[in-house]
Motif scaffolding. Structure first.
Motif, PDB file in Angstrom:
ATOM      1  N   GLY A 285      -5.539  -0.647 -20.102  1.00 33.04           N
ATOM      2  CA  GLY A 285      -4.873  -0.790 -18.802  1.00 33.04           C
ATOM      3  C   GLY A 285      -5.459   0.086 -17.710  1.00 33.04           C
ATOM      4  N   ILE A 286      -5.945   1.278 -18.097  1.00 29.76           N
ATOM      5  CA  ILE A 286      -6.521   2.194 -17.096  1.00 29.76           C
ATOM      6  C   ILE A 286      -7.969   1.780 -16.877  1.00 29.76           C
ATOM      7  CG2 ILE A 286      -6.984   4.616 -16.489  1.00 29.76           C
ATOM      8  CD1 ILE A 286      -3.995   3.979 -16.856  1.00 29.76           C
TER       9      ILE A 286
ATOM     10  N   HIS B 147       0.802  -1.218   0.000  1.00 23.07           N
ATOM     11  CA  HIS B 147       0.000   0.000   0.000  1.00 23.07           C
ATOM     12  C   HIS B 147       0.841   1.276   0.000  1.00 23.07           C
ATOM     13  CE1 HIS B 147      -3.717  -2.153   0.059  1.00 23.07           C
ATOM     14  NE2 HIS B 147      -3.224  -2.941   0.999  1.00 23.07           N
ATOM     15  N   GLU B 148       2.138   1.103   0.019  1.00 22.29           N
ATOM     16  CA  GLU B 148       3.030   2.255  -0.111  1.00 22.29           C
ATOM     17  C   GLU B 148       3.183   2.599  -1.589  1.00 22.29           C
ATOM     18  OE1 GLU B 148       5.694   3.690   2.315  1.00 22.29           O
ATOM     19  OE2 GLU B 148       3.832   3.335   3.433  1.00 22.29           O
TER      20      GLU B 148
ATOM     21  N   THR C  98      -8.230   1.054 -11.454  1.00 24.41           N
ATOM     22  CA  THR C  98      -7.094   1.978 -11.466  1.00 24.41           C
ATOM     23  C   THR C  98      -7.555   3.344 -10.982  1.00 24.41           C
ATOM     24  OG1 THR C  98      -6.358   0.922 -13.504  1.00 24.41           O
ATOM     25  CG2 THR C  98      -5.281   2.982 -12.920  1.00 24.41           C
TER      26      THR C  98
ATOM     27  N   TYR D 136      -6.989  11.534 -20.270  1.00 22.56           N
ATOM     28  CA  TYR D 136      -5.928  12.336 -19.641  1.00 22.56           C
ATOM     29  C   TYR D 136      -4.576  11.615 -19.770  1.00 22.56           C
ATOM     30  CZ  TYR D 136      -3.204  14.871 -16.159  1.00 22.56           C
ATOM     31  OH  TYR D 136      -2.212  15.589 -15.541  1.00 22.56           O
TER      32      TYR D 136
ATOM     33  N   ARG E 229      -8.437   3.363  -7.152  1.00 27.65           N
ATOM     34  CA  ARG E 229      -7.493   2.934  -6.123  1.00 27.65           C
ATOM     35  C   ARG E 229      -7.199   4.040  -5.122  1.00 27.65           C
ATOM     36  NH1 ARG E 229      -1.431   0.344  -6.676  1.00 27.65           N
ATOM     37  NH2 ARG E 229      -0.630   1.283  -4.791  1.00 27.65           N
TER      38      ARG E 229
ATOM     39  N   ASP F  49       0.822   5.995  -9.140  1.00 26.89           N
ATOM     40  CA  ASP F  49       1.259   4.606  -9.126  1.00 26.89           C
ATOM     41  C   ASP F  49       0.244   3.692  -9.803  1.00 26.89           C
ATOM     42  OD1 ASP F  49       3.571   3.542  -8.338  1.00 26.89           O
ATOM     43  OD2 ASP F  49       2.964   3.088  -6.293  1.00 26.89           O
ATOM     44  N   ALA F  50      -1.037   3.945  -9.510  1.00 28.12           N
ATOM     45  CA  ALA F  50      -2.099   3.136 -10.111  1.00 28.12           C
ATOM     46  C   ALA F  50      -2.093   3.318 -11.627  1.00 28.12           C
ATOM     47  CB  ALA F  50      -3.445   3.529  -9.521  1.00 28.12           C
ATOM     48  N   ILE F  51      -1.845   4.539 -12.088  1.00 28.20           N
ATOM     49  CA  ILE F  51      -1.817   4.798 -13.533  1.00 28.20           C
ATOM     50  C   ILE F  51      -0.629   4.086 -14.178  1.00 28.20           C
ATOM     51  CG2 ILE F  51      -1.466   6.589 -15.272  1.00 28.20           C
ATOM     52  CD1 ILE F  51      -3.152   8.453 -13.457  1.00 28.20           C
TER      53      ILE F  51
ATOM     54  N   SER G  49      -3.817  17.628 -12.073  1.00 28.49           N
ATOM     55  CA  SER G  49      -4.923  16.671 -12.188  1.00 28.49           C
ATOM     56  C   SER G  49      -4.658  15.411 -11.370  1.00 28.49           C
ATOM     57  CB  SER G  49      -5.143  16.280 -13.651  1.00 28.49           C
ATOM     58  OG  SER G  49      -5.417  17.416 -14.430  1.00 28.49           O
ATOM     59  N   ILE G  50      -3.405  15.016 -11.309  1.00 30.47           N
ATOM     60  CA  ILE G  50      -3.043  13.859 -10.475  1.00 30.47           C
ATOM     61  C   ILE G  50      -2.564  14.412  -9.137  1.00 30.47           C
ATOM     62  CG2 ILE G  50      -1.442  11.922 -10.215  1.00 30.47           C
ATOM     63  CD1 ILE G  50      -1.490  11.614 -13.221  1.00 30.47           C
TER      64      ILE G  50
ATOM     65  N   GLY H 184      -1.339   0.563 -14.436  1.00 34.92           N
ATOM     66  CA  GLY H 184      -2.331   0.362 -15.492  1.00 34.92           C
ATOM     67  C   GLY H 184      -1.695   0.370 -16.872  1.00 34.92           C
TER      68      GLY H 184
ATOM     69  N   GLU I  88      -0.029   7.753  -4.900  1.00 38.33           N
ATOM     70  CA  GLU I  88      -0.842   6.529  -4.992  1.00 38.33           C
ATOM     71  C   GLU I  88      -1.593   6.508  -6.333  1.00 38.33           C
ATOM     72  OE1 GLU I  88      -0.629   8.397  -2.336  1.00 38.33           O
ATOM     73  OE2 GLU I  88       0.036   7.031  -0.743  1.00 38.33           O
ATOM     74  N   GLU I  89      -2.180   7.677  -6.665  1.00 37.39           N
ATOM     75  CA  GLU I  89      -2.936   7.788  -7.906  1.00 37.39           C
ATOM     76  C   GLU I  89      -2.006   7.573  -9.114  1.00 37.39           C
ATOM     77  OE1 GLU I  89      -4.985  11.526  -7.821  1.00 37.39           O
ATOM     78  OE2 GLU I  89      -6.157  11.046  -9.621  1.00 37.39           O
TER      79      GLU I  89
END
Lengths: 204, 204
Positions: free
Chosen positions: B196-197, A87-88, B201, B160, B204, A187-189, A179-180, A192, A184-185
């Motif tokens: 992928g997104i 979760h890091e 994603t 985006y 999260r 990282d998810a992208i 926008s990001i 993805g 964490e956000e």
């Protein structure tokens, strides 16, 4: 008693001052004399260490590249092994988010100034890219850790797409886009993108 | 008998000349007089139409943004409906590849010059972004067509990421990178990013 800085330390300090000038005033706002004044050293010092404008710009580009590589090396080294601390956010995502703010944004802006100038100056371009192979390797390694089944050839392609995305994002950062909002956000992208660029993508 | 160009035509032609100057000589190489000379009009013409340097740069930024929007609108309109012509690259991918070469690369370079300048000039930034909402809508629409189940909120996030990737790629193009060699290859990458997104994603 304070030691006099040695020539290498002096050169680095002048480059660091030049980075701040590039970020605030752009390439056209940079001059040897302005670096002297901002660094608080005697007029002529920067000219003594970097004889020409071209030599100064190249030295600054190498310095930016070195500092970026140092950051990326540290960020990807602290990457938790898979499964641990899931979760890091990754070191890579944390680092990229940091380039949007504070002291690190100064270097991001300076890099963009240099990159634009480099489009018309092959030697500067070479200086700015002096560690590009290492960057690519570090990002490829980070991407490999995200793969379910390690596939180095595919990781190279995925790393290229991730690098282009990060490059566009950092450019948006310099223009104020937020926008990001978290590592964490991001990282998810990145995960993805890596998941989406599959062997069939690469082979199409 | 040739008609005298009307003021709007004249303004557009001067902006188009300025775009070529920006691409070849950068922001610092741009002046009203240089535009006059390169456009082959009487000295003072550009100053007559654009009183200040700021007015000239803003007009050029709006022109670049208009031309880019026109291209993107045409490119995404010609998109084949799903299932038809599945082996044709998308209009978006074809357009992005075209920004890497020839006449279109000139505008790509000019846009980067303006973008950098815009980081220190809010009015110029606004001019350069005058059609950003339309760009985002067109890309989001293109992304929606790639989704299995239409999800507009997710498409915005995917768009985006695709835009950041394309922005980084176009920057690499201006520096001579040609790692992606065809619209087909680019299309596969864009589809991969969109695949992928996923909703997870985004959440999260």
């Amino acid at each position: 008693m304070r030691r006099k800085p040695n020539p290498d330390q002096r050169r680095r300090a002048l480059c660091d001052t030049a980075i701040r000038l590039l970020a605030s005033d752009g390439v056209k706002g940079l001059s040897h004399l302005k670096v002297d004044r901002k660094a608080g050293v005697a007029d002529g010092t920067t000219s003594f260490y970097f004889r020409t404008r071209s030599a100064l710009l190249q030295a600054v580009a190498i310095r930016v590249s070195e500092l970026d590589l140092k950051d990326l090396t540290a960020a990807t080294r602290t990457q938790a092994p898979p499964g641990l601390a899931a979760h890091e956010p990754s070191g890579l995502a944390t680092l990229v988010m940091r380039t949007a703010t504070g002291a690190r944004l100064i270097r991001t802006k300076a890099r963009h100034e240099l990159a634009l100038q480099a489009a018309r100056d092959p030697l500067l371009d070479k200086a700015l890219r002096s560690h590009d192979d290492r960057f690519r390797t570090l990002i490829t390694d980070a991407v490999l850790r995200l793969q379910d089944k390690p596939d180095p050839a595919l990781a190279e392609r995925q790393a290229y797409v991730v690098m282009m995305f990060i490059s566009g994002l950092m450019q948006a950062f310099t223009n104020g886009d937020r926008s990001i909002s978290s590592a964490e956000e991001l990282d998810a992208i990145i995960s993805g993108i890596v998941a989406g660029i599959s062997p069939s993508t690469a082979l199409r």
